[in-house]
Design a protein around this motif. Structure first.
Motif, PDB file in Angstrom:
ATOM      1  N   SER A  81       5.238  35.046   9.128  1.00 57.24           N
ATOM      2  CA  SER A  81       4.865  35.772   7.919  1.00 57.24           C
ATOM      3  C   SER A  81       4.364  34.791   6.864  1.00 57.24           C
ATOM      4  N   THR A  82       3.862  35.354   5.749  1.00 60.24           N
ATOM      5  CA  THR A  82       3.396  34.507   4.659  1.00 60.24           C
ATOM      6  C   THR A  82       4.521  33.623   4.129  1.00 60.24           C
ATOM      7  N   ALA A  83       5.714  34.205   3.946  1.00 56.77           N
ATOM      8  CA  ALA A  83       6.850  33.425   3.459  1.00 56.77           C
ATOM      9  C   ALA A  83       7.218  32.321   4.447  1.00 56.77           C
ATOM     10  N   GLN A  84       7.149  32.617   5.747  1.00 53.68           N
ATOM     11  CA  GLN A  84       7.470  31.593   6.741  1.00 53.68           C
ATOM     12  C   GLN A  84       6.435  30.479   6.747  1.00 53.68           C
ATOM     13  N   VAL A  85       5.169  30.827   6.517  1.00 57.91           N
ATOM     14  CA  VAL A  85       4.128  29.805   6.415  1.00 57.91           C
ATOM     15  C   VAL A  85       4.430  28.871   5.253  1.00 57.91           C
ATOM     16  N   GLN A  86       4.840  29.444   4.112  1.00 60.36           N
ATOM     17  CA  GLN A  86       5.205  28.619   2.975  1.00 60.36           C
ATOM     18  C   GLN A  86       6.402  27.728   3.298  1.00 60.36           C
ATOM     19  N   TRP A  87       7.366  28.272   4.036  1.00 51.74           N
ATOM     20  CA  TRP A  87       8.568  27.505   4.339  1.00 51.74           C
ATOM     21  C   TRP A  87       8.310  26.389   5.347  1.00 51.74           C
ATOM     22  N   ILE A  88       7.288  26.536   6.172  1.00 51.84           N
ATOM     23  CA  ILE A  88       6.964  25.462   7.120  1.00 51.84           C
ATOM     24  C   ILE A  88       6.612  24.185   6.365  1.00 51.84           C
ATOM     25  N   THR A  89       5.942  24.334   5.216  1.00 46.02           N
ATOM     26  CA  THR A  89       5.659  23.178   4.372  1.00 46.02           C
ATOM     27  C   THR A  89       6.712  23.022   3.279  1.00 46.02           C
ATOM     28  N   GLY A  90       7.039  24.127   2.599  1.00 46.52           N
ATOM     29  CA  GLY A  90       7.983  24.056   1.493  1.00 46.52           C
ATOM     30  C   GLY A  90       9.397  23.734   1.926  1.00 46.52           C
ATOM     31  N   GLY A  91       9.819  24.212   3.112  1.00 47.06           N
ATOM     32  CA  GLY A  91      11.161  23.915   3.596  1.00 47.06           C
ATOM     33  C   GLY A  91      11.347  22.436   3.870  1.00 47.06           C
ATOM     34  N   TYR A  92      10.326  21.832   4.445  1.00 49.01           N
ATOM     35  CA  TYR A  92      10.355  20.378   4.669  1.00 49.01           C
ATOM     36  C   TYR A  92      10.463  19.645   3.340  1.00 49.01           C
ATOM     37  N   ALA A  93       9.588  20.025   2.387  1.00 51.21           N
ATOM     38  CA  ALA A  93       9.582  19.353   1.087  1.00 51.21           C
ATOM     39  C   ALA A  93      10.903  19.552   0.359  1.00 51.21           C
TER      40      ALA A  93
ATOM     41  N   VAL B 288       3.043  15.539   6.831  1.00 43.12           N
ATOM     42  CA  VAL B 288       2.833  16.575   5.824  1.00 43.12           C
ATOM     43  C   VAL B 288       1.434  17.162   5.941  1.00 43.12           C
ATOM     44  N   THR B 289       0.420  16.292   5.985  1.00 47.28           N
ATOM     45  CA  THR B 289      -0.964  16.776   5.982  1.00 47.28           C
ATOM     46  C   THR B 289      -1.385  17.331   7.343  1.00 47.28           C
ATOM     47  N   VAL B 290      -0.825  16.809   8.406  1.00 49.93           N
ATOM     48  CA  VAL B 290      -1.186  17.306   9.724  1.00 49.93           C
ATOM     49  C   VAL B 290      -0.702  18.741   9.900  1.00 49.93           C
ATOM     50  N   VAL B 291       0.426  19.072   9.276  1.00 49.66           N
ATOM     51  CA  VAL B 291       0.947  20.434   9.357  1.00 49.66           C
ATOM     52  C   VAL B 291       0.097  21.391   8.520  1.00 49.66           C
ATOM     53  N   HIS B 292      -0.393  20.928   7.381  1.00 48.00           N
ATOM     54  CA  HIS B 292      -1.263  21.770   6.562  1.00 48.00           C
ATOM     55  C   HIS B 292      -2.460  22.260   7.363  1.00 48.00           C
ATOM     56  N   ILE B 293      -3.089  21.356   8.092  1.00 46.63           N
ATOM     57  CA  ILE B 293      -4.306  21.725   8.820  1.00 46.63           C
ATOM     58  C   ILE B 293      -3.986  22.643   9.996  1.00 46.63           C
ATOM     59  N   ALA B 294      -2.737  22.601  10.474  1.00 44.17           N
ATOM     60  CA  ALA B 294      -2.353  23.419  11.633  1.00 44.17           C
ATOM     61  C   ALA B 294      -1.799  24.784  11.259  1.00 44.17           C
ATOM     62  N   LEU B 295      -1.613  25.057   9.968  1.00 45.53           N
ATOM     63  CA  LEU B 295      -0.946  26.293   9.549  1.00 45.53           C
ATOM     64  C   LEU B 295      -1.602  27.564  10.083  1.00 45.53           C
ATOM     65  N   PRO B 296      -2.932  27.728   9.995  1.00 47.17           N
ATOM     66  CA  PRO B 296      -3.519  28.959  10.534  1.00 47.17           C
ATOM     67  C   PRO B 296      -3.243  29.154  12.026  1.00 47.17           C
ATOM     68  N   ASP B 297      -3.308  28.067  12.811  1.00 42.85           N
ATOM     69  CA  ASP B 297      -3.030  28.181  14.243  1.00 42.85           C
ATOM     70  C   ASP B 297      -1.563  28.487  14.504  1.00 42.85           C
ATOM     71  N   ILE B 298      -0.674  27.874  13.720  1.00 40.43           N
ATOM     72  CA  ILE B 298       0.751  28.153  13.878  1.00 40.43           C
ATOM     73  C   ILE B 298       1.040  29.614  13.556  1.00 40.43           C
ATOM     74  N   GLN B 299       0.430  30.119  12.492  1.00 39.42           N
ATOM     75  CA  GLN B 299       0.655  31.509  12.102  1.00 39.42           C
ATOM     76  C   GLN B 299       0.137  32.466  13.168  1.00 39.42           C
ATOM     77  N   ALA B 300      -1.049  32.159  13.704  1.00 40.67           N
ATOM     78  CA  ALA B 300      -1.627  33.029  14.727  1.00 40.67           C
ATOM     79  C   ALA B 300      -0.812  33.016  16.013  1.00 40.67           C
ATOM     80  N   ALA B 301      -0.298  31.835  16.388  1.00 41.79           N
ATOM     81  CA  ALA B 301       0.413  31.700  17.659  1.00 41.79           C
ATOM     82  C   ALA B 301       1.839  32.228  17.595  1.00 41.79           C
ATOM     83  N   THR B 302       2.486  32.097  16.440  1.00 44.44           N
ATOM     84  CA  THR B 302       3.902  32.463  16.345  1.00 44.44           C
ATOM     85  C   THR B 302       4.142  33.784  15.625  1.00 44.44           C
ATOM     86  N   GLY B 303       3.114  34.304  14.964  1.00 44.87           N
ATOM     87  CA  GLY B 303       3.295  35.530  14.191  1.00 44.87           C
ATOM     88  C   GLY B 303       4.101  35.325  12.929  1.00 44.87           C
TER      89      GLY B 303
END
Length: 506
Positions: free
Chosen positions: A53-65, A36-51
């Motif tokens: 969206s804001t909703a998808q960034v939320q779902w990367i953590t929120g979808g798991y939860a 959970v926490t390792v993904v939080h710290i990687a979110l900016p890099d994931i967003q930059a590398a994959t393009g």
């Protein structure tokens, strides 16, 4: 096998493998906490590398939860019915494979699918941890064990950002953010082998069929609530979002009615509603929900605030979180070993107020210094917050499960984890309103100047959740967590052993 006592090899000896088995299940919990926490710290890099969206960034953590929350009750019940060891190992295999999918994902859509599947597999694995502890260890050892459990979870929170930062900045094999998921592979393989060798099998004495109607109703009701919260702001709050949230109320009401009917007919309900007649269980679930909500709002906003608002590197952001996790570990150990046995629920209530005070302090510092805030100033509020969180979460698990019959251990453990994860999923979803909504249109990366304002505003909700937890804790018995006299405890266990007789270990 009987479910009225810990796993035993004879009438007077508990399972000698229990401490080795504890290490195995704690590694699984650690793996989930790190993920959970390792993904939080990687979110900016994931967003930059994959393009993404804001909703998808939320779902990367929120979808798991969300997937985690939706599946935990079912996962716990499956362990009761088909064997906790068996379901635990199945969850470990699934979690490891879905981590591989996430690590190899070439698009945000595939990553989201992998994360949702990963959450579902964690829902099989994680509730078995508390169930196995509950049925394996005698009552006199559980306080110490749950203290260790709380410390390990805090350590996972600490290790996640640091591991993630080191993996990202190290850019292993040129893979960028991908090793934050691939790191689960060796842990998962080791846990699978050790678990197969060391964990004893246990399940409910009277096996029954899974409550499929309950699974469908619970899943549909929770999904109808959380999905529009996550997607609503990005889509402009269309009519269906309000309709979906309104529909969740009768669906969840139908779930409760069905569970009551099934229990009256002598069936095996997904949730044993009679557990809520116990003050320690009902009050504890309310605190779990608020604790998860506060965590869901805070950690997503905090990570983006540090990296996108203040320009911290992943490693610097990870190091900034060390006081939080160190304080959580200290709070967990201190409360379980020293304070709660003497002062009961007042310790947990003090923890809620400490955590809330840390958030109010952070509001003042972020609002006053803006983007010029110093590193040590971002760390300072995390000390009371972490100490308070540790004082709550470690003893709370023991208090919630203290009055639960062993035959319902899986259901109770799944529900306990569900309320926490549901709160976290709702917290992440609410971030779209209380955090992203304050940033206005555009991506967070383009609005660094607004980050301190948006972050400080979201912290008021976190402080409110911890304050509400303080109030809900009055529902717990005043003496919750205090030690019973040693002689009485020993006599009670001896009486149970004599009545039960020998029990084989699976």
């Amino acid at each position: 096998m009987s479910e009225n006592k810990p796993l035993r090899t004879s009438s007077n000896a508990v399972d000698p493998r229990r401490w080795a088995a504890l290490i195995v299940v704690l590694v699984a919990s650690f793996m989930d906490a790190v993920d959970v926490t390792v993904v939080h710290i990687a979110l900016p890099d994931i967003q930059a590398a994959t393009g993404a969206s804001t909703a998808q960034v939320q779902w990367i953590t929120g979808g798991y939860a969300l997937a985690f929350a939706l599946g935990l009750i079912t996962g716990g019940r499956l362990g009761d019915l088909f064997g906790r060891k068996k379901v635990f190992l199945l969850g470990v295999v699934g979690f490891t494979l879905t981590s591989l999918v996430c690590g190899l994902a070439g698009s945000p859509e595939l990553l989201l699918a992998g994360r949702i599947a990963q959450g579902a597999m964690a829902a099989l694995m994680v509730p078995q941890v508390l169930s196995i502890i509950h049925v394996t260890f005698p009552e006199r050892e559980r306080g110490k064990v749950f203290g260790i459990y709380g410390s390990v979870m805090a350590l996972g929170t600490l290790a996640g950002p640091l591991v993630g930062a080191l993996l990202i900045e190290g850019d292993l094999f040129g893979l960028g953010w991908r090793p934050v998921f691939l790191v689960n592979l060796p842990l998962g393989i080791a846990g699978l082998v050790a678990g197969a060798l060391l964990i004893g099998e246990s399940k409910a004495e009277r096996a029954a069929r899974l409550d499929l109607v309950g699974v469908v109703l619970a899943t549909a009701g929770l999904l109808a609530l959380v999905l529009p919260l996550t997607q609503g702001r990005e889509l402009g709050w269309p009519t269906w979002t309000y309709g979906s949230m309104a529909a969740s109320v009768p669906v969840l009401g139908a779930f409760v009615a069905w569970e009551r009917r099934l229990a009256r007919r002598g069936g095996s309900p997904l949730v044993v509603l009679s557990l809520f007649w116990r003050r320690s269980f009902a009050g504890g679930q309310g605190v779990q929900l608020l604790f998860g909500l506060a965590s869901g709002v805070f950690f997503l906003a905090w990570t983006l605030y540090l990296q996108l608002g203040l320009g911290f590197s992943p490693l610097k952001a990870g190091l900034s979180g060390m006081p939080l996790s160190a304080a959580m570990m200290a709070g967990a150990g201190l409360s379980m070993q020293r304070l709660v046995p003497r002062f009961g629920r007042r310790v947990l209530q003090a923890g809620g107020l400490l955590a809330a005070a840390g958030m109010v302090l952070f509001v003042g510092l972020a609002g006053h210094y803006g983007t010029e805030i110093a590193v040590w100033q971002t760390m300072l509020p995390l000390l009371p917050m972490g100490l308070g969180m540790g004082m709550i979460i470690a003893p709370l698990t023991d208090v919630i499960l203290s009055e639960v019959p062993h035959e319902h251990a899986g259901s109770a453990s799944g529900l306990t984890n569900t309320t926490m994860q549901l709160g976290q999923a709702v917290g992440v979803a609410l971030s779209s309103v209380v955090f992203f909504g304050r940033l206005g249109p555009g991506s967070p990366a383009a609005q660094a100047q607004q980050m301190p304002h948006a972050f400080a505003g979201s912290l008021w909700y976190v402080a409110a959740a911890f304050t509400a937890a303080f109030a809900v804790l009055f529902a717990l018995p005043r003496t919750a967590g205090t030690k019973a006299p040693a002689a009485a405890t020993a006599a009670q266990e001896q009486e149970q052993e004599q009545a039960a007789g020998p029990v084989p270990v699976g």
